[in-house]
Design a protein around this motif. Structure first.
Motif, PDB file in Angstrom:
ATOM      1  N   THR A 114       0.824  -1.202   0.000  1.00 14.62           N
ATOM      2  CA  THR A 114       0.000   0.000   0.000  1.00 14.62           C
ATOM      3  C   THR A 114       0.864   1.260   0.000  1.00 14.62           C
ATOM      4  N   VAL A 115       1.889   1.247   0.836  1.00 13.79           N
ATOM      5  CA  VAL A 115       2.785   2.405   0.930  1.00 13.79           C
ATOM      6  C   VAL A 115       3.527   2.623  -0.385  1.00 13.79           C
ATOM      7  N   PHE A 116       3.973   1.539  -1.003  1.00 11.05           N
ATOM      8  CA  PHE A 116       4.683   1.662  -2.280  1.00 11.05           C
ATOM      9  C   PHE A 116       3.794   2.310  -3.341  1.00 11.05           C
TER      10      PHE A 116
ATOM     11  N   LEU B 114       4.314   6.201  -5.106  1.00 12.83           N
ATOM     12  CA  LEU B 114       4.821   6.143  -6.480  1.00 12.83           C
ATOM     13  C   LEU B 114       5.053   7.531  -7.097  1.00 12.83           C
ATOM     14  N   PRO B 115       4.116   8.489  -6.931  1.00 14.02           N
ATOM     15  CA  PRO B 115       4.389   9.821  -7.479  1.00 14.02           C
ATOM     16  C   PRO B 115       5.641  10.451  -6.879  1.00 14.02           C
ATOM     17  N   VAL B 116       5.845  10.237  -5.586  1.00 11.73           N
ATOM     18  CA  VAL B 116       7.036  10.773  -4.931  1.00 11.73           C
ATOM     19  C   VAL B 116       8.287  10.073  -5.465  1.00 11.73           C
ATOM     20  N   MET B 117       8.204   8.781  -5.670  1.00 10.48           N
ATOM     21  CA  MET B 117       9.350   8.023  -6.177  1.00 10.48           C
ATOM     22  C   MET B 117       9.826   8.583  -7.516  1.00 10.48           C
ATOM     23  N   THR B 118       8.884   8.789  -8.446  1.00 14.75           N
ATOM     24  CA  THR B 118       9.274   9.288  -9.763  1.00 14.75           C
ATOM     25  C   THR B 118       9.925  10.669  -9.662  1.00 14.75           C
ATOM     26  N   GLY B 119       9.359  11.527  -8.811  1.00 15.05           N
ATOM     27  CA  GLY B 119       9.925  12.862  -8.648  1.00 15.05           C
ATOM     28  C   GLY B 119      11.253  12.854  -7.926  1.00 15.05           C
ATOM     29  N   TYR B 120      11.337  12.089  -6.838  1.00 12.76           N
ATOM     30  CA  TYR B 120      12.563  12.073  -6.034  1.00 12.76           C
ATOM     31  C   TYR B 120      13.739  11.468  -6.797  1.00 12.76           C
ATOM     32  N   ILE B 121      13.490  10.395  -7.530  1.00 16.92           N
ATOM     33  CA  ILE B 121      14.592   9.783  -8.273  1.00 16.92           C
ATOM     34  C   ILE B 121      15.085  10.736  -9.363  1.00 16.92           C
ATOM     35  N   ALA B 122      14.146  11.389 -10.057  1.00 14.38           N
ATOM     36  CA  ALA B 122      14.542  12.346 -11.090  1.00 14.38           C
ATOM     37  C   ALA B 122      15.316  13.518 -10.487  1.00 14.38           C
ATOM     38  N   LEU B 123      14.796  14.078  -9.390  1.00 15.15           N
ATOM     39  CA  LEU B 123      15.465  15.193  -8.743  1.00 15.15           C
ATOM     40  C   LEU B 123      16.802  14.768  -8.138  1.00 15.15           C
ATOM     41  N   GLY B 124      16.823  13.581  -7.540  1.00 16.51           N
ATOM     42  CA  GLY B 124      18.058  13.074  -6.965  1.00 16.51           C
ATOM     43  C   GLY B 124      19.126  12.865  -8.028  1.00 16.51           C
ATOM     44  N   ILE B 125      18.720  12.358  -9.188  1.00 13.36           N
ATOM     45  CA  ILE B 125      19.663  12.182 -10.290  1.00 13.36           C
ATOM     46  C   ILE B 125      20.242  13.534 -10.708  1.00 13.36           C
ATOM     47  N   GLY B 126      19.378  14.533 -10.794  1.00 14.44           N
ATOM     48  CA  GLY B 126      19.854  15.869 -11.139  1.00 14.44           C
ATOM     49  C   GLY B 126      20.876  16.374 -10.140  1.00 14.44           C
TER      50      GLY B 126
ATOM     51  N   SER C  93       2.563  15.844   2.586  1.00 19.24           N
ATOM     52  CA  SER C  93       1.331  15.816   1.789  1.00 19.24           C
ATOM     53  C   SER C  93       0.649  14.450   1.853  1.00 19.24           C
ATOM     54  N   LEU C  94       1.443  13.390   2.068  1.00 14.07           N
ATOM     55  CA  LEU C  94       0.873  12.049   2.149  1.00 14.07           C
ATOM     56  C   LEU C  94       0.380  11.708   3.549  1.00 14.07           C
ATOM     57  N   LEU C  95       0.899  12.393   4.562  1.00 16.46           N
ATOM     58  CA  LEU C  95       0.569  12.036   5.947  1.00 16.46           C
ATOM     59  C   LEU C  95      -0.333  13.045   6.642  1.00 16.46           C
ATOM     60  N   CYS C  96      -0.555  14.210   6.027  1.00 16.53           N
ATOM     61  CA  CYS C  96      -1.315  15.244   6.730  1.00 16.53           C
ATOM     62  C   CYS C  96      -2.810  14.940   6.787  1.00 16.53           C
TER      63      CYS C  96
ATOM     64  N   ALA D 208      -4.254  -0.795   9.662  1.00 12.35           N
ATOM     65  CA  ALA D 208      -2.810  -0.525   9.688  1.00 12.35           C
ATOM     66  C   ALA D 208      -2.503   0.395  10.861  1.00 12.35           C
ATOM     67  N   GLU D 209      -1.504   0.034  11.650  1.00  9.02           N
ATOM     68  CA  GLU D 209      -1.101   0.883  12.760  1.00  9.02           C
ATOM     69  C   GLU D 209      -0.562   2.200  12.205  1.00  9.02           C
ATOM     70  N   LYS D 210      -1.079   3.304  12.722  1.00 11.74           N
ATOM     71  CA  LYS D 210      -0.747   4.605  12.167  1.00 11.74           C
ATOM     72  C   LYS D 210       0.751   4.881  12.200  1.00 11.74           C
ATOM     73  N   GLY D 211       1.387   4.557  13.321  1.00 11.16           N
ATOM     74  CA  GLY D 211       2.817   4.806  13.451  1.00 11.16           C
ATOM     75  C   GLY D 211       3.641   4.027  12.435  1.00 11.16           C
ATOM     76  N   LYS D 212       3.262   2.791  12.176  1.00 13.57           N
ATOM     77  CA  LYS D 212       3.984   1.968  11.204  1.00 13.57           C
ATOM     78  C   LYS D 212       3.787   2.504   9.786  1.00 13.57           C
ATOM     79  N   TYR D 213       2.573   2.954   9.502  1.00 12.78           N
ATOM     80  CA  TYR D 213       2.303   3.528   8.183  1.00 12.78           C
ATOM     81  C   TYR D 213       3.117   4.806   7.977  1.00 12.78           C
ATOM     82  N   GLN D 214       3.129   5.682   8.981  1.00 10.53           N
ATOM     83  CA  GLN D 214       3.898   6.924   8.892  1.00 10.53           C
ATOM     84  C   GLN D 214       5.383   6.623   8.701  1.00 10.53           C
ATOM     85  N   LEU D 215       5.887   5.644   9.438  1.00 10.09           N
ATOM     86  CA  LEU D 215       7.296   5.290   9.329  1.00 10.09           C
ATOM     87  C   LEU D 215       7.610   4.725   7.946  1.00 10.09           C
ATOM     88  N   ALA D 216       6.747   3.853   7.435  1.00  6.85           N
ATOM     89  CA  ALA D 216       6.980   3.239   6.134  1.00  6.85           C
ATOM     90  C   ALA D 216       6.993   4.281   5.022  1.00  6.85           C
ATOM     91  N   VAL D 217       6.048   5.209   5.050  1.00  2.70           N
ATOM     92  CA  VAL D 217       6.017   6.276   4.045  1.00  2.70           C
ATOM     93  C   VAL D 217       7.296   7.106   4.107  1.00  2.70           C
TER      94      VAL D 217
END
Length: 230
Positions: free
Chosen positions: A7-9, A13-25, A111-114, A122-131
């Motif tokens: 579920t977290v993955f 996904l939108p963050v992954m695409t942005g972060y990897i692109a920005l990180g590469i830059g 933006s994903l946790l607010c 799902a335990e809230k703390g575990k979900y927050q940590l996984a994200v």
């Protein structure tokens, strides 16, 4: 646990695409200054701030003092002071996870946790940590890939900084579609436009955050009533 990670993955996904692109830059730009993958990964893991890391490249190459670096970091990341406050209640009861959750609270993670649309059962703390961990990994991975690419393949970096804008737009659209209540989003949009016109592109961020905070506080009774009736 597997269902939670899946579920977290999907959620990140939108963050992954942005972060990897920005990180590469970032990794590519840093490699051009003569700093290899070790420094790229270390900065990604410990600084973990996209805009600040890009600025840090200029600070490093320009020989900036510690005071200049500290003040620059404060002004660039001042927005965290505003939205971090709203996470105090959400991070209650997270125990040993809390220091890392605070450290890893980026714009996109916020933006994903607010909201309150956490997975059922799902335990809230575990979900927050996984994200938080998933997003952190995406960023460090992007920094590492960028460093490797920068050292092996000639790369034109013109316009790559727009990835950050594209990422924010993608997350905003996803939040708008998934939520029936658009008043907070409209407050954010109007505040940004007003402050951009008044203060200009170089100085509108902090006034925007102040105005958003004031307006959200002013509209608090209406917002509470809407969410209570949902």
């Amino acid at each position: 646990m597997k269902n939670l990670l899946k579920t977290v993955f999907i959620k990140t996904l939108p963050v992954m695409t942005g972060y990897i692109a920005l990180g590469i830059g970032f990794g590519i730009l840093l490699s051009e200054t003569g700093h290899g993958i070790f420094w790229s990964v270390l900065m990604g893991a410990l600084i973990y701030a996209g805009s600040m890391q890009y600025v840090a490249i200029n600070l490093i190459t320009g020989g900036a003092s510690l005071i200049t670096t500290a003040l620059t970091t404060l002004f660039i990341n001042a927005r965290h002071l505003f939205y971090g406050i709203s996470m105090i209640e959400k991070y209650k009861g997270t125990g040993a996870k809390k220091p890392y959750l605070i450290f890893a609270l980026t714009d996109e993670t916020y933006s994903l946790l607010c909201g309150d649309d956490y997975p059922e059962n799902a335990e809230k703390g575990k979900y927050q940590l996984a994200v938080s961990v998933f997003n952190h990994i995406y960023w460090v991975l992007g920094c590492a890939l960028g460093s490797v690419i920068g050292q092996t393949i000639p790369f034109n970096t013109a316009g790559i900084e727009f990835c950050m804008t594209a990422l924010f737009v993608t997350i905003f659209v996803e939040q708008w579609i998934s939520s029936k209540k658009h008043l907070p989003a409209l407050i954010g949009l109007l505040s940004s436009v007003i402050c951009l016109i008044i203060f200009g592109a170089d100085a509108f961020l902090i006034p925007t955050m102040v105005l958003i905070s004031v307006l959200l506080f002013a509209f608090k009774p209406i917002l509470q009533k809407e969410y209570k009736n949902d």
